[in-house]
Design an enzyme around this catalytic site. Structure first.
Site, PDB file in Angstrom:
ATOM      1  N   ASN A  74     -10.004 125.914 -14.263  1.00  0.00           N
ATOM      2  CA  ASN A  74      -8.835 125.186 -14.084  1.00  0.00           C
ATOM      3  C   ASN A  74      -8.868 123.701 -14.343  1.00  0.00           C
ATOM      4  OD1 ASN A  74      -6.989 123.601 -12.400  1.00  0.00           O
ATOM      5  ND2 ASN A  74      -6.254 125.486 -11.188  1.00  0.00           N
ATOM      6  N   ASP A 116      -6.586 121.199 -13.508  1.00  0.00           N
ATOM      7  CA  ASP A 116      -5.805 120.379 -12.830  1.00  0.00           C
ATOM      8  C   ASP A 116      -6.221 119.025 -12.286  1.00  0.00           C
ATOM      9  OD1 ASP A 116      -4.039 122.438 -12.994  1.00  0.00           O
ATOM     10  OD2 ASP A 116      -4.057 122.946 -10.851  1.00  0.00           O
ATOM     11  N   HIS A 117      -7.534 119.274 -11.966  1.00  0.00           N
ATOM     12  CA  HIS A 117      -8.202 117.893 -11.784  1.00  0.00           C
ATOM     13  C   HIS A 117      -8.513 116.872 -12.600  1.00  0.00           C
ATOM     14  CE1 HIS A 117      -8.246 120.003  -7.680  1.00  0.00           C
ATOM     15  NE2 HIS A 117      -9.079 120.872  -8.242  1.00  0.00           N
ATOM     16  N   ARG A 155      -4.602 106.521 -12.210  1.00  0.00           N
ATOM     17  CA  ARG A 155      -4.563 105.340 -12.682  1.00  0.00           C
ATOM     18  C   ARG A 155      -3.161 105.269 -13.517  1.00  0.00           C
ATOM     19  NH1 ARG A 155      -8.953 101.826 -12.693  1.00  0.00           N
ATOM     20  NH2 ARG A 155      -7.770 100.297 -14.128  1.00  0.00           N
ATOM     21  N   HIS A 204      -1.748 124.692 -13.101  1.00  0.00           N
ATOM     22  CA  HIS A 204      -0.747 124.744 -11.978  1.00  0.00           C
ATOM     23  C   HIS A 204       0.312 123.819 -12.226  1.00  0.00           C
ATOM     24  CE1 HIS A 204       0.184 125.262  -7.549  1.00  0.00           C
ATOM     25  NE2 HIS A 204       1.455 125.425  -8.397  1.00  0.00           N
ATOM     26  N   ARG A 259       2.816 122.223 -11.048  1.00  0.00           N
ATOM     27  CA  ARG A 259       3.681 122.015  -9.556  1.00  0.00           C
ATOM     28  C   ARG A 259       4.747 121.455  -9.388  1.00  0.00           C
ATOM     29  NH1 ARG A 259      -0.527 122.519  -5.035  1.00  0.00           N
ATOM     30  NH2 ARG A 259       1.162 122.023  -3.689  1.00  0.00           N
ATOM     31  N   ARG A 314       2.226 116.659  -9.794  1.00  0.00           N
ATOM     32  CA  ARG A 314       1.287 115.854  -8.979  1.00  0.00           C
ATOM     33  C   ARG A 314      -0.126 115.624 -10.207  1.00  0.00           C
ATOM     34  NH1 ARG A 314      -1.106 118.622  -3.841  1.00  0.00           N
ATOM     35  NH2 ARG A 314       1.118 118.613  -3.392  1.00  0.00           N
ATOM     36  N   HIS A 315      -0.066 116.689 -10.932  1.00  0.00           N
ATOM     37  CA  HIS A 315      -1.008 116.733 -11.688  1.00  0.00           C
ATOM     38  C   HIS A 315      -0.860 116.995 -13.184  1.00  0.00           C
ATOM     39  CE1 HIS A 315      -1.736 120.660 -10.175  1.00  0.00           C
ATOM     40  NE2 HIS A 315      -2.399 120.315  -9.130  1.00  0.00           N
ATOM     41  N   GLU A 332      -0.143 129.091 -13.365  1.00  0.00           N
ATOM     42  CA  GLU A 332       0.106 129.278 -11.907  1.00  0.00           C
ATOM     43  C   GLU A 332       1.392 128.522 -11.673  1.00  0.00           C
ATOM     44  OE1 GLU A 332      -3.138 127.502  -9.672  1.00  0.00           O
ATOM     45  OE2 GLU A 332      -4.580 128.859 -10.322  1.00  0.00           O
ATOM     46  N   THR A 348      -4.060 120.970  -1.509  1.00  0.00           N
ATOM     47  CA  THR A 348      -4.145 122.174  -2.476  1.00  0.00           C
ATOM     48  C   THR A 348      -3.731 123.378  -1.918  1.00  0.00           C
ATOM     49  OG1 THR A 348      -5.870 123.328  -3.749  1.00  0.00           O
ATOM     50  CG2 THR A 348      -6.455 123.037  -1.657  1.00  0.00           C
ATOM     51  N   THR A 349      -3.369 124.428  -2.964  1.00  0.00           N
ATOM     52  CA  THR A 349      -2.966 125.576  -2.299  1.00  0.00           C
ATOM     53  C   THR A 349      -3.468 126.324  -1.097  1.00  0.00           C
ATOM     54  OG1 THR A 349      -2.507 126.190  -4.754  1.00  0.00           O
ATOM     55  CG2 THR A 349      -1.700 127.943  -2.989  1.00  0.00           C
ATOM     56  N   GLU A 357      -4.598 137.909  -7.662  1.00  0.00           N
ATOM     57  CA  GLU A 357      -5.727 137.074  -7.402  1.00  0.00           C
ATOM     58  C   GLU A 357      -6.042 136.820  -5.951  1.00  0.00           C
ATOM     59  OE1 GLU A 357      -5.649 133.131  -9.573  1.00  0.00           O
ATOM     60  OE2 GLU A 357      -7.116 132.519  -8.164  1.00  0.00           O
ATOM     61  N   HIS A 384     -10.468 130.260  -5.651  1.00  0.00           N
ATOM     62  CA  HIS A 384     -10.166 129.094  -4.547  1.00  0.00           C
ATOM     63  C   HIS A 384     -11.507 128.826  -3.949  1.00  0.00           C
ATOM     64  CE1 HIS A 384      -7.422 126.420  -2.858  1.00  0.00           C
ATOM     65  NE2 HIS A 384      -8.187 126.153  -1.933  1.00  0.00           N
ATOM     66  N   GLY A 440     -12.059 125.655 -10.555  1.00  0.00           N
ATOM     67  CA  GLY A 440     -11.681 124.528 -10.932  1.00  0.00           C
ATOM     68  C   GLY A 440     -12.665 123.285 -10.327  1.00  0.00           C
ATOM     69  N   PHE A 441     -12.290 122.930  -8.974  1.00  0.00           N
ATOM     70  CA  PHE A 441     -12.888 121.785  -8.654  1.00  0.00           C
ATOM     71  C   PHE A 441     -14.190 121.464  -8.751  1.00  0.00           C
ATOM     72  CE2 PHE A 441     -14.196 119.112  -4.808  1.00  0.00           C
ATOM     73  CZ  PHE A 441     -13.396 117.890  -5.314  1.00  0.00           C
TER      74      PHE A 441
HETATM   75  N1  PXP Z   1      -6.693 129.984  -7.862  1.00  0.00           N
HETATM   76  C1  PXP Z   1      -5.459 129.466  -7.617  1.00  0.00           C
HETATM   77  C2  PXP Z   1      -4.186 130.331  -7.295  1.00  0.00           C
HETATM   78  C3  PXP Z   1      -5.661 128.019  -7.034  1.00  0.00           C
HETATM   79  O1  PXP Z   1      -4.367 127.530  -6.369  1.00  0.00           O
HETATM   80  C4  PXP Z   1      -6.580 127.243  -7.181  1.00  0.00           C
HETATM   81  C5  PXP Z   1      -6.558 125.863  -6.672  1.00  0.00           C
HETATM   82  O2  PXP Z   1      -6.160 125.221  -7.690  1.00  0.00           O
HETATM   83  C6  PXP Z   1      -7.694 128.017  -7.900  1.00  0.00           C
HETATM   84  C7  PXP Z   1      -7.610 129.300  -8.190  1.00  0.00           C
HETATM   85  C8  PXP Z   1      -9.057 127.183  -7.870  1.00  0.00           C
HETATM   86  O3  PXP Z   1      -9.503 126.770  -6.818  1.00  0.00           O
HETATM   87  P1  PXP Z   1     -10.853 125.642  -6.876  1.00  0.00           P
HETATM   88  O4  PXP Z   1     -10.038 124.421  -7.716  1.00  0.00           O
HETATM   89  O5  PXP Z   1     -11.069 125.400  -5.482  1.00  0.00           O
HETATM   90  O6  PXP Z   1     -11.924 126.235  -7.877  1.00  0.00           O
END
Ligand code: PXP
Length: 245
Positions: A7, A9-10, A18, A43, A45, A49-50, A70, A100-101, A152, A192, A215-216
């Site tokens: 993922n 998004d970050h 910025r 995702h 959203r 936001r990202h 997503e 976050t979700t 998921e 997640h 992701g994170f």
């Molecule tokens: N799956 C879904 C549906 C999510 O919303 C997220 C968070 O963006 C993730 C997976 C990944 O989670 P993480 O960023 O904590 O790895």
């Protein structure tokens, strides 16, 4: 072997902090793929936001990779997903005030809306439609009844478990939910809060894991290790972890 989707998004979150044009999430996605990721998750959203609409357009046109889009069931976002035609669409709950979700979809309560959205995603040529759910057997059965072909599993409760007993309890629920999904003919994804440290116990306890979405932890580690190395280290852990019956 379980496949790893990353993922991004970050990366967009950092860029947007910025109001800059860098770091570019699409360039980051290319690095993830070079590190061995089997696909890219994002995702879109409702508050943007990202990831932005332009990011989605570029992910689709510039990458030759599996995309996991997503989305909530908001009509505007559903229309963009249909136009994008990712390989996988994952329906998630969305609340504007959350960081976050938080929590999985209530598939039972949202049955009518889901039953109207899911066929439209398939009709658009999207091969896989998954629902992001907590490990609750009634919710899993509702996923099968909804017409989706995957789930998921929301692994947040596992990642956040504060002690060994709680972790084992949550793992038991995850394993039972994955088994039930599989019996219902649903493909099993999970994600997640998964990371290098907590993945091995998770992957060993939960059967039928087709893909995990991370992701994170991977993107955060990339600040120190670089994206390719961070992804390939995570992939190595995912691929070397096998379910132990
Ligand atoms: N799956 C879904 C549906 C999510 O919303 C997220 C968070 O963006 C993730 C997976 C990944 O989670 P993480 O960023 O904590 O790895």
């Amino acid at each position: 072997m379980t496949r790893l989707l990353i993922n991004i998004d970050h990366v967009a979150t950092l860029r947007n902090a910025r109001r800059e044009t860098f770091p570019d999430p699409i360039a980051a996605a290319r690095e993830c793929l070079a590190g061995g990721a089997h696909g890219i998750v994002f995702h879109l959203r409702e508050d943007r936001r990202h990831i932005t609409d332009e990011d989605v357009r570029r992910l689709k046109s510039e990458l030759d990779a599996k995309l996991d889009f997503e989305l909530s069931t908001a009509e505007e976002i559903v229309s963009i997903c249909i136009a994008t035609q990712p390989e996988l669409a994952t329906l998630v709950p969305e609340r504007r005030e959350e960081v976050t979700t938080e929590g999985g979809l209530d598939v039972i309560a949202n049955r009518n809306r889901l039953e109207s959205v899911i066929p439209r995603l398939f009709d658009a040529g999207i091969a896989e439609v998954a629902l992001f759910v907590d490990p609750d057997l009634d919710q899993i059965d509702a996923c099968a009844a909804s017409g989706a072909n995957g789930i998921e599993l929301h692994t947040g409760d596992y990642a956040n478990a504060s002690n060994w007993e709680e972790r084992q309890y949550v793992l038991g629920r995850m394993a039972a939910a994955a088994e039930r999904a599989h019996q219902n003919g649903l493909r099993v994804h999970a994600g997640h809060g998964l990371d290098l440290n907590n993945y091995p116990d998770f992957g060993a306890a939960v059967p039928h894991l087709y893909e995990v979405s991370i992701g994170f932890a991977v993107i955060a580690r990339a600040l120190f290790k670089g994206i390719r190395t961070s992804v390939s280290e995570m992939k190595q852990i995912v691929e070397s972890t096998t379910y132990v019956n």
